[in-house]
Design a protein around this motif. Sequence first.
Motif, PDB file in Angstrom:
ATOM      1  N   ALA A  38     -37.742 114.009 -35.851  1.00 39.50           N
ATOM      2  CA  ALA A  38     -36.986 113.650 -37.166  1.00 39.50           C
ATOM      3  C   ALA A  38     -37.802 112.728 -37.908  1.00 39.50           C
ATOM      4  CB  ALA A  38     -35.884 113.011 -36.707  1.00 39.50           C
ATOM      5  N   LYS A  39     -37.871 112.857 -39.068  1.00 38.60           N
ATOM      6  CA  LYS A  39     -38.584 112.125 -40.190  1.00 38.60           C
ATOM      7  C   LYS A  39     -37.898 111.032 -40.940  1.00 38.60           C
ATOM      8  CE  LYS A  39     -42.382 112.195 -43.358  1.00 38.60           C
ATOM      9  NZ  LYS A  39     -43.457 113.220 -43.836  1.00 38.60           N
ATOM     10  N   LEU A  40     -38.199 109.660 -40.883  1.00 36.75           N
ATOM     11  CA  LEU A  40     -37.507 108.563 -41.358  1.00 36.75           C
ATOM     12  C   LEU A  40     -38.308 108.282 -42.500  1.00 36.75           C
ATOM     13  CD1 LEU A  40     -34.947 106.415 -41.462  1.00 36.75           C
ATOM     14  CD2 LEU A  40     -36.613 105.071 -39.938  1.00 36.75           C
ATOM     15  N   ASN A  41     -37.705 108.196 -43.869  1.00 39.69           N
ATOM     16  CA  ASN A  41     -38.116 107.461 -45.282  1.00 39.69           C
ATOM     17  C   ASN A  41     -37.339 106.504 -45.532  1.00 39.69           C
ATOM     18  OD1 ASN A  41     -38.552 110.934 -45.690  1.00 39.69           O
ATOM     19  ND2 ASN A  41     -40.393 109.577 -46.810  1.00 39.69           N
ATOM     20  N   VAL A  42     -38.085 105.220 -45.774  1.00 44.71           N
ATOM     21  CA  VAL A  42     -37.446 104.122 -45.993  1.00 44.71           C
ATOM     22  C   VAL A  42     -37.889 103.405 -47.328  1.00 44.71           C
ATOM     23  CG1 VAL A  42     -36.652 103.482 -43.567  1.00 44.71           C
ATOM     24  CG2 VAL A  42     -38.958 102.791 -44.608  1.00 44.71           C
TER      25      VAL A  42
ATOM     26  N   ASP B 210     -33.572  85.846 -58.119  1.00 47.09           N
ATOM     27  CA  ASP B 210     -32.564  85.193 -57.380  1.00 47.09           C
ATOM     28  C   ASP B 210     -32.694  85.428 -55.802  1.00 47.09           C
ATOM     29  OD1 ASP B 210     -32.226  87.980 -57.234  1.00 47.09           O
ATOM     30  OD2 ASP B 210     -30.006  87.783 -58.151  1.00 47.09           O
ATOM     31  N   GLY B 211     -34.096  86.071 -55.287  1.00 51.32           N
ATOM     32  CA  GLY B 211     -34.007  86.468 -54.033  1.00 51.32           C
ATOM     33  C   GLY B 211     -33.252  87.538 -53.284  1.00 51.32           C
ATOM     34  N   THR B 212     -32.360  88.076 -53.953  1.00 51.42           N
ATOM     35  CA  THR B 212     -31.719  89.402 -53.477  1.00 51.42           C
ATOM     36  C   THR B 212     -32.570  90.385 -53.091  1.00 51.42           C
ATOM     37  OG1 THR B 212     -31.025  90.349 -55.583  1.00 51.42           O
ATOM     38  CG2 THR B 212     -29.496  88.658 -54.565  1.00 51.42           C
ATOM     39  N   ALA B 213     -32.302  91.172 -52.034  1.00 50.77           N
ATOM     40  CA  ALA B 213     -33.020  92.407 -51.610  1.00 50.77           C
ATOM     41  C   ALA B 213     -32.198  93.679 -50.992  1.00 50.77           C
ATOM     42  CB  ALA B 213     -34.096  91.958 -50.598  1.00 50.77           C
ATOM     43  N   GLY B 214     -32.752  94.717 -51.183  1.00 53.97           N
ATOM     44  CA  GLY B 214     -32.013  95.701 -50.432  1.00 53.97           C
ATOM     45  C   GLY B 214     -32.827  96.960 -49.670  1.00 53.97           C
ATOM     46  N   ALA B 215     -32.160  97.729 -49.084  1.00 48.73           N
ATOM     47  CA  ALA B 215     -33.036  98.703 -48.385  1.00 48.73           C
ATOM     48  C   ALA B 215     -32.440 100.087 -48.389  1.00 48.73           C
ATOM     49  CB  ALA B 215     -33.016  98.525 -46.814  1.00 48.73           C
ATOM     50  N   GLY B 216     -33.135 101.353 -48.517  1.00 51.63           N
ATOM     51  CA  GLY B 216     -32.528 102.484 -48.427  1.00 51.63           C
ATOM     52  C   GLY B 216     -33.253 103.405 -47.585  1.00 51.63           C
TER      53      GLY B 216
ATOM     54  N   ASP C 185     -40.448  87.836 -50.318  1.00 53.72           N
ATOM     55  CA  ASP C 185     -40.895  88.462 -51.206  1.00 53.72           C
ATOM     56  C   ASP C 185     -40.596  89.903 -50.918  1.00 53.72           C
ATOM     57  OD1 ASP C 185     -42.602  89.219 -49.003  1.00 53.72           O
ATOM     58  OD2 ASP C 185     -43.822  87.396 -49.477  1.00 53.72           O
ATOM     59  N   ALA C 186     -41.276  90.531 -51.892  1.00 49.41           N
ATOM     60  CA  ALA C 186     -41.188  92.220 -51.743  1.00 49.41           C
ATOM     61  C   ALA C 186     -41.575  92.808 -50.309  1.00 49.41           C
ATOM     62  CB  ALA C 186     -41.784  92.842 -52.749  1.00 49.41           C
ATOM     63  N   LEU C 187     -42.685  92.325 -49.991  1.00 53.49           N
ATOM     64  CA  LEU C 187     -43.400  92.685 -48.711  1.00 53.49           C
ATOM     65  C   LEU C 187     -42.241  92.446 -47.520  1.00 53.49           C
ATOM     66  CD1 LEU C 187     -45.750  93.866 -47.016  1.00 53.49           C
ATOM     67  CD2 LEU C 187     -46.710  91.593 -46.856  1.00 53.49           C
ATOM     68  N   GLU C 188     -41.733  91.368 -47.400  1.00 55.47           N
ATOM     69  CA  GLU C 188     -40.770  91.125 -46.366  1.00 55.47           C
ATOM     70  C   GLU C 188     -39.632  92.292 -46.653  1.00 55.47           C
ATOM     71  OE1 GLU C 188     -38.415  87.359 -44.397  1.00 55.47           O
ATOM     72  OE2 GLU C 188     -40.369  86.830 -45.692  1.00 55.47           O
ATOM     73  N   ALA C 189     -39.084  92.314 -47.871  1.00 55.65           N
ATOM     74  CA  ALA C 189     -38.023  93.130 -47.916  1.00 55.65           C
ATOM     75  C   ALA C 189     -38.468  94.591 -47.479  1.00 55.65           C
ATOM     76  CB  ALA C 189     -37.633  93.307 -49.237  1.00 55.65           C
ATOM     77  N   LYS C 190     -39.733  94.867 -47.881  1.00 54.31           N
ATOM     78  CA  LYS C 190     -40.173  96.233 -47.091  1.00 54.31           C
ATOM     79  C   LYS C 190     -40.061  96.451 -45.566  1.00 54.31           C
ATOM     80  CE  LYS C 190     -42.204  98.995 -49.645  1.00 54.31           C
ATOM     81  NZ  LYS C 190     -41.746 100.504 -50.257  1.00 54.31           N
ATOM     82  N   VAL C 191     -40.706  95.290 -45.092  1.00 57.91           N
ATOM     83  CA  VAL C 191     -40.888  95.376 -43.587  1.00 57.91           C
ATOM     84  C   VAL C 191     -39.300  95.302 -43.085  1.00 57.91           C
ATOM     85  CG1 VAL C 191     -41.419  93.852 -41.546  1.00 57.91           C
ATOM     86  CG2 VAL C 191     -42.779  94.169 -43.546  1.00 57.91           C
TER      87      VAL C 191
ATOM     88  N   ALA D 162     -36.662  96.759 -44.346  1.00 56.32           N
ATOM     89  CA  ALA D 162     -36.161  98.083 -44.687  1.00 56.32           C
ATOM     90  C   ALA D 162     -36.669  98.734 -43.511  1.00 56.32           C
ATOM     91  CB  ALA D 162     -36.467  98.276 -46.170  1.00 56.32           C
ATOM     92  N   ILE D 163     -37.758  98.528 -43.203  1.00 54.20           N
ATOM     93  CA  ILE D 163     -38.294  99.709 -41.958  1.00 54.20           C
ATOM     94  C   ILE D 163     -37.761  99.588 -40.774  1.00 54.20           C
ATOM     95  CG2 ILE D 163     -40.259 100.146 -40.582  1.00 54.20           C
ATOM     96  CD1 ILE D 163     -42.059  99.509 -43.335  1.00 54.20           C
ATOM     97  N   HIS D 164     -37.699  98.213 -40.429  1.00 51.31           N
ATOM     98  CA  HIS D 164     -36.785  97.692 -39.125  1.00 51.31           C
ATOM     99  C   HIS D 164     -35.410  98.300 -39.183  1.00 51.31           C
ATOM    100  CE1 HIS D 164     -34.754  94.784 -36.455  1.00 51.31           C
ATOM    101  NE2 HIS D 164     -35.669  95.068 -35.677  1.00 51.31           N
ATOM    102  N   GLU D 165     -34.639  97.849 -40.181  1.00 49.56           N
ATOM    103  CA  GLU D 165     -33.421  98.244 -40.435  1.00 49.56           C
ATOM    104  C   GLU D 165     -33.112  99.896 -40.329  1.00 49.56           C
ATOM    105  OE1 GLU D 165     -30.479  96.869 -40.388  1.00 49.56           O
ATOM    106  OE2 GLU D 165     -31.510  94.686 -40.412  1.00 49.56           O
TER     107      GLU D 165
END
Length: 544
Positions: free
Chosen positions: A40-44, A52-58, A81-87, A89-92
């Motif tokens: 299976a392939k996962l795209n995040v 304001d420091g808010t972040a989200g993941a898809g 920051d954005a890099l931490e949000a990206k990481v 998101a990958i973890h989640e």
Amino acid sequence: MWRAWHVHDEITHHKQAIPIEVSHSTPRLMTSKAPVVGWAKLNVDGSFMATDGTAGAGMLLRDHNGAVMLAAIRGLVNCADALEAKVAAIHEGIILALSWTERRMVIKTVLTDLRQQRKVIKAVSTLYGIDAITVDLRLGTITVIGVVDPVHVVGELRRLFGIAEIILVGPAEYEEKKKKDEDEKKKKEAEEKKKKEVEAPRYEWPVGFLNSITDNFSEERIIRRGRHGVVYKGVQDNGVCIAVKKLHLMPGIDNEEFINEFHNVVRARHQNTILLLGYCHHTAQVLVEHNGKHVSAIVEERSLCSEYLQGGSLDNHLSNEPCALAWHTCYKIIRGICEGLHYLHKGVEYPIYHLELKPTKIFLDNYMMPKIGGFGFSRLFDTTETFNTSEVARTSVYMPPEYISKRQITPKFDVFSLGIIILQIMAGKESYTKYADIPPKEFIEHVYGLWVNRMQGTISKDTSCEVRTCIEIALKCVESSQVKRPTIKQIIQRLNKIDIVECSSIGELYRTREFAFEFLERITNDFSDQNKVGSGGYGDIYKS
């Protein structure tokens, strides 16, 4: 779901929300290399608002066909920051994907002995979602299959061993293999069923085939005539012979009843019973004379087909004189008849009582091995037949008193017939009537003496035991009271005892491996307490 994530991402990057039409078309325009079969392939993607420091993941999970397995978005907290949000998101995304898919996980740790192996299996098996665990001591690896969280598995192993690392997390071939195995099993079962249907014996044989192998039931092919029909010798193209019994007319018996009875009997398979091969039911239109005129009539003809034995019937080998056959042949025949009758009474799902057991129903092969024939249809024949007086006179000697006087049928009917046959084999055809008034003990000694003379006084101990036992069994079988007659099972048990040696000397005792129970009772004083020397896990021990 796609639009929500897409709009959120555009706003995060200080862009305007795209029109709905664009959201509809964008997923179709996006291309991505499909994973290999079974994966299976996962795209995040992650988003971060610096203000304001808010972040989200898809996240989007698809199988190798491109079908969406799951799509989700969620808010993230504590992202710098954005890099931490990206990481994050990958973890989640990985955690969520793993919870939706079964996988095969190989973990490396230190395993030195079987004790540690048991320890690992016990610990990991308690985790939720485990379907299978295998351990390789040589490589120190553990393979876990199931819907499990790798973090939990590694954490549990590190708690026990300190060192544990993931080598591989991949799609579980377990379910695919399981499904493949099930499909192969179903395919194999279907093939076996089809094969059995193809190879299933065709019991109903066409009348044309029987006409061809019996030369149209010619007189030259007649083997014998009986109460229920005429038996012909059939010769097939390959040279194999079969016996075809063309039955007399049986008015009142419908075809279904006849076929049901055939299928009950055809199940009988034993070395001492005749093998039934098939049947034929044919309706013929013939001309018959009625009131001086020839009229057309419909006649039902039935035939039974069975194996053909070169030795003919036992009746052809018996004589009015005693000891006509060699003793080893006599004993083989007696033993075989008893074994065959025991099978008919006890070895099939529904007991088959012969009710017409006599020498003409017992057939011999080239090695004089007996096989019982003519069993299974007595019930049908008796309901339709009118008895011929001379025929009854010839066969009544094999009928027990309770049947002649009261028409009473029990399992002991065949036992009585068996006793008469044994007497005829050992002392001649007329032995039962000729020696009827002689006391049993005197009769036993008389017949035993005949056999000693036949063997010119060189009778061995084993043969002596066989001769006496067979005479005694025969006399028990022909008791006028059915209660006093043995069952066929008791007869077999008695014959089996002949082969059990009873010792008469110390040297013989040490050479013997099997003993008669009566012998053991005698030497242990009926297993008395005075002879008991101890007890063990398997029973009591006695001295002799």
